[in-house]
Design a protein around this motif. Structure first.
Motif, PDB file in Angstrom:
ATOM      1  N   PRO A  47      86.095  -0.942 -60.906  1.00 41.62           N
ATOM      2  CA  PRO A  47      86.576   0.139 -61.781  1.00 41.62           C
ATOM      3  C   PRO A  47      88.100   0.198 -61.814  1.00 41.62           C
ATOM      4  N   LYS A  48      88.623   0.522 -62.963  1.00 47.74           N
ATOM      5  CA  LYS A  48      90.063   0.671 -63.144  1.00 47.74           C
ATOM      6  C   LYS A  48      90.407   2.146 -62.970  1.00 47.74           C
ATOM      7  N   VAL A  49      91.304   2.432 -62.052  1.00 48.27           N
ATOM      8  CA  VAL A  49      91.659   3.816 -61.736  1.00 48.27           C
ATOM      9  C   VAL A  49      92.743   4.283 -62.713  1.00 48.27           C
ATOM     10  N   PRO A  50      92.495   5.363 -63.459  1.00 48.40           N
ATOM     11  CA  PRO A  50      93.505   5.883 -64.403  1.00 48.40           C
ATOM     12  C   PRO A  50      94.515   6.779 -63.682  1.00 48.40           C
ATOM     13  N   TYR A  51      95.540   6.181 -63.115  1.00 50.47           N
ATOM     14  CA  TYR A  51      96.510   6.925 -62.305  1.00 50.47           C
ATOM     15  C   TYR A  51      97.283   7.959 -63.124  1.00 50.47           C
ATOM     16  N   LYS A  52      97.637   7.619 -64.360  1.00 50.54           N
ATOM     17  CA  LYS A  52      98.388   8.571 -65.192  1.00 50.54           C
ATOM     18  C   LYS A  52      97.553   9.815 -65.501  1.00 50.54           C
ATOM     19  N   ALA A  53      96.291   9.615 -65.799  1.00 46.95           N
ATOM     20  CA  ALA A  53      95.418  10.747 -66.117  1.00 46.95           C
ATOM     21  C   ALA A  53      95.186  11.615 -64.881  1.00 46.95           C
ATOM     22  N   ILE A  54      95.071  10.994 -63.721  1.00 38.31           N
ATOM     23  CA  ILE A  54      94.884  11.764 -62.487  1.00 38.31           C
ATOM     24  C   ILE A  54      96.158  12.526 -62.146  1.00 38.31           C
ATOM     25  N   ALA A  55      97.321  11.931 -62.389  1.00 35.97           N
ATOM     26  CA  ALA A  55      98.584  12.642 -62.158  1.00 35.97           C
ATOM     27  C   ALA A  55      98.716  13.835 -63.104  1.00 35.97           C
ATOM     28  N   HIS A 104      88.926  17.381 -64.166  1.00 38.76           N
ATOM     29  CA  HIS A 104      89.220  15.954 -64.046  1.00 38.76           C
ATOM     30  C   HIS A 104      89.518  15.555 -62.612  1.00 38.76           C
ATOM     31  N   LEU A 105      90.118  16.430 -61.828  1.00 35.62           N
ATOM     32  CA  LEU A 105      90.325  16.119 -60.410  1.00 35.62           C
ATOM     33  C   LEU A 105      88.995  16.027 -59.676  1.00 35.62           C
ATOM     34  N   ARG A 106      88.054  16.868 -60.026  1.00 35.82           N
ATOM     35  CA  ARG A 106      86.734  16.816 -59.398  1.00 35.82           C
ATOM     36  C   ARG A 106      86.033  15.498 -59.730  1.00 35.82           C
ATOM     37  N   ILE A 107      86.112  15.062 -60.975  1.00 36.15           N
ATOM     38  CA  ILE A 107      85.518  13.776 -61.356  1.00 36.15           C
ATOM     39  C   ILE A 107      86.195  12.634 -60.606  1.00 36.15           C
ATOM     40  N   LYS A 113      84.815   8.694 -54.048  1.00 36.84           N
ATOM     41  CA  LYS A 113      83.866   8.713 -52.928  1.00 36.84           C
ATOM     42  C   LYS A 113      82.605   7.917 -53.234  1.00 36.84           C
ATOM     43  N   GLY A 114      82.393   7.562 -54.492  1.00 37.72           N
ATOM     44  CA  GLY A 114      81.262   6.730 -54.870  1.00 37.72           C
ATOM     45  C   GLY A 114      79.975   7.477 -55.131  1.00 37.72           C
ATOM     46  N   TYR A 115      80.043   8.751 -55.479  1.00 34.09           N
ATOM     47  CA  TYR A 115      78.839   9.507 -55.790  1.00 34.09           C
ATOM     48  C   TYR A 115      78.186   8.971 -57.056  1.00 34.09           C
ATOM     49  N   ARG A 116      76.875   9.001 -57.108  1.00 29.91           N
ATOM     50  CA  ARG A 116      76.140   8.508 -58.263  1.00 29.91           C
ATOM     51  C   ARG A 116      76.367   9.450 -59.451  1.00 29.91           C
ATOM     52  N   GLY A 117      76.602   8.862 -60.610  1.00 24.04           N
ATOM     53  CA  GLY A 117      76.803   9.642 -61.826  1.00 24.04           C
ATOM     54  C   GLY A 117      78.257   9.958 -62.122  1.00 24.04           C
ATOM     55  N   TYR A 118      79.168   9.608 -61.223  1.00 23.70           N
ATOM     56  CA  TYR A 118      80.594   9.862 -61.433  1.00 23.70           C
ATOM     57  C   TYR A 118      81.321   8.528 -61.495  1.00 23.70           C
ATOM     58  N   SER A 119      82.162   8.388 -62.506  1.00 24.51           N
ATOM     59  CA  SER A 119      82.893   7.150 -62.706  1.00 24.51           C
ATOM     60  C   SER A 119      84.280   7.467 -63.247  1.00 24.51           C
ATOM     61  N   TYR A 120      85.205   6.555 -63.006  1.00 26.78           N
ATOM     62  CA  TYR A 120      86.547   6.718 -63.560  1.00 26.78           C
ATOM     63  C   TYR A 120      86.535   6.592 -65.079  1.00 26.78           C
ATOM     64  N   ASP A 121      85.461   6.055 -65.639  1.00 26.41           N
ATOM     65  CA  ASP A 121      85.353   5.946 -67.100  1.00 26.41           C
ATOM     66  C   ASP A 121      85.198   7.315 -67.758  1.00 26.41           C
TER      67      ASP A 121
END
Length: 128
Positions: A47-55, A104-107, A113-121
């Protein structure tokens, strides 16, 4: 009578062994069986982590939290104001800014953490 070869073309098509066809293209060997599936098509990319969106989500969360705290203190009377009718909009703007940041921080947290149903997408990305 003159016959023209319609298949004759002046441009050369790249062949399998020519360097033009192998430039930047990754090939994999096909399986010997005729199932129609190869292992490479089921390989999952990391997965590609969207650092700008998380910031941005972190910024919205912090500013929204600050505005909610200040609006609550203004409304409760712990901070004296000259115009008390301006305390409610501070609280409403704080809530409106806080909610998307928290969401978005919760997602991002659950995806890390790798919970099922949650993705950086699920987080909108700003890579244009």
């Amino acid at each position: 009578m003159v016959y023209f070869n319609s298949c004759q073309n002046t441009t050369m098509m790249p062949t399998r062994n020519s360097p033009a066809s192998a430039a930047g293209v990754k090939y994999s060997r096909l399986a010997d069986s005729d199932e129609g599936y190869i292992d490479l098509q089921f390989k999952k990319t990391p997965p590609k982590v969207p650092y700008k969106a998380i910031a941005l989500a972190t910024f919205l969360f912090l500013v929204g939290s600050l505005l909610i705290i200040v609006g609550s203190l203004l409304l409760a009377g712990y901070i004296h104001v000259m115009y008390p009718d301006r305390t409610i909009p501070v609280l409403i703007i704080g809530i409106l800014i806080f909610l998307p940041g928290f969401y978005h921080l919760r997602i991002a947290y659950y995806a890390s953490k790798g919970y099922r149903g949650y993705s950086y997408d699920d987080i909108p990305d700003f890579d244009d």
